[in-house]
Design an enzyme around this catalytic site. Sequence first.
Site, short mmCIF file in Angstrom:
data_model
loop_
_atom_site.label_atom_id
_atom_site.label_comp_id
_atom_site.label_asym_id
_atom_site.label_seq_id
_atom_site.Cartn_x
_atom_site.Cartn_y
_atom_site.Cartn_z
CG MET A 1 -1.90 -1.18 1.19
SD MET A 1 -3.39 -0.91 2.14
CE MET A 1 -2.73 -0.70 3.77
CE1 TYR B 1 4.73 8.80 3.43
CE2 TYR B 1 5.51 7.61 5.37
CZ TYR B 1 5.35 8.79 4.66
OH TYR B 1 5.83 9.96 5.18
CD GLU C 1 15.79 -1.45 3.99
OE1 GLU C 1 15.69 -0.35 3.42
OE2 GLU C 1 16.32 -2.45 3.46
CG HIS D 1 6.90 -1.78 2.02
ND1 HIS D 1 6.86 -0.61 2.74
CD2 HIS D 1 5.66 -2.32 2.11
CE1 HIS D 1 5.64 -0.45 3.24
NE2 HIS D 1 4.89 -1.47 2.87
CE LYS E 1 8.19 -15.98 8.31
NZ LYS E 1 9.27 -16.62 9.07
CD GLN F 1 -1.78 -8.93 4.09
OE1 GLN F 1 -2.62 -8.05 4.18
NE2 GLN F 1 -0.54 -8.68 3.75
CB VAL G 1 12.31 -5.40 8.16
CG1 VAL G 1 13.52 -4.47 8.22
CG2 VAL G 1 12.52 -6.46 7.08
CG MET H 1 11.08 -0.95 9.89
SD MET H 1 12.11 -0.76 8.46
CE MET H 1 13.67 -0.51 9.28
P1 AMP Z 1 1.54 -2.76 3.47
O1 AMP Z 1 2.06 -1.71 2.53
O2 AMP Z 1 1.56 -2.32 4.91
O3 AMP Z 1 0.23 -3.34 3.03
O4 AMP Z 1 2.58 -3.94 3.40
C1 AMP Z 1 2.91 -4.56 2.19
C2 AMP Z 1 3.67 -5.81 2.48
O5 AMP Z 1 4.84 -5.48 3.20
C3 AMP Z 1 2.87 -6.79 3.34
O6 AMP Z 1 3.12 -8.11 2.89
C4 AMP Z 1 3.45 -6.57 4.70
O7 AMP Z 1 3.35 -7.70 5.55
C5 AMP Z 1 4.90 -6.28 4.37
N1 AMP Z 1 5.53 -5.55 5.48
C6 AMP Z 1 5.12 -4.41 6.05
N2 AMP Z 1 5.93 -4.07 7.08
C7 AMP Z 1 6.86 -5.04 7.15
C8 AMP Z 1 7.96 -5.28 8.02
N3 AMP Z 1 8.28 -4.45 9.01
N4 AMP Z 1 8.71 -6.39 7.81
C9 AMP Z 1 8.40 -7.25 6.82
N5 AMP Z 1 7.37 -7.07 5.96
C10 AMP Z 1 6.61 -5.99 6.13
#
Ligand code: AMP
Length: 282
Positions: free
Chosen positions: A30, A32, A35, A37, A148, A153, A176, A184
């Site tokens: 989504m 923004y 690290e 991502h 994870k 999800q 991460v 993060m």
């Molecule tokens: P989002 O943009 O929040 O929907 O996240 C997109 C993808 O990045 C999803 O699969 C999240 O689980 C993954 N993600 C978000 N934050 C982290 C993180 N800190 N460590 C690992 N993967 C992440």
Amino acid sequence: MIRVETIKELKAILRAEREKGHTIGFVPTMGYLHEGHMTLVDEATKSNDCVVMSIFVNPLQFGPTEDFDSYPRDLERDALRAKERGVTILFTPNEEEMYKRKMSATLQVHDGVNVLCGAKREGHFDGVATVVMKLLNIVSPTHAYFGKKDAQQVAIIWRMVEDFEMDVTIVPVDIVREEDGLAMSSRNVRLTPYERKEAPRIYALLKHAIAQSQTVEELLDVAFKQAHELELAELDYVELRTFPDLKEATKLEGQLILAIAMNYEHARLIDNIIWEPTRKDR
Ligand code: AMP
């Protein structure tokens, strides 16, 4: 890096990639970008010729009182980061492109949905499953990468892909963290300086509860107590479940997840640890 906004153009480019025999790794986000991502991108780069990242803030997965409008967005900065990290194709559809009209059919998730984040976020995982299904159909990747951090999800998508016999390998990627342990998240920017200082205690309490406890009751007791000790956030839930089935854990055995959600004033933070208690190397 190629930037694409329409489904038609993306499909044409990916058809040509497949004709060249290239494998396609897909990282849905989504935006923004942080690290977390980018680590998904690194994993995708290791195993695929072509890496597609999507950035789409999906309205279907936000409840009416949730933060869809205020979700942090910065497409230009994200495009730079994606390019620097080696994304091959950045797909940034707008809402009109993804949902040209109201969907005539959507997915409804039945299992693993009334617990953890799904318990309070009614319909959230239906929205997630629907958009992920749509994106996987558009991209047809060989592998798709999920963090994870959003463990529920991952569990739900894994089962969806199995149940629908989809030809894609779901690759879960470790959480991460910032140097102080905070997972993060795009929402971390909404924390005040004081909240940001307190927030690493969320991960610390998960680790502490796991390290200190010999039984399920003890573990949850320690986690609850410490979560309630946080001064600036309110506990939404802390739950111990089996992973990836997300059933109630009755023993400290097998693969488990200790997951938490805390509400700060302008940011709902989630975190978890997935581990096997019987293993000594945790
Ligand atoms: P989002 O943009 O929040 O929907 O996240 C997109 C993808 O990045 C999803 O699969 C999240 O689980 C993954 N993600 C978000 N934050 C982290 C993180 N800190 N460590 C690992 N993967 C992440």
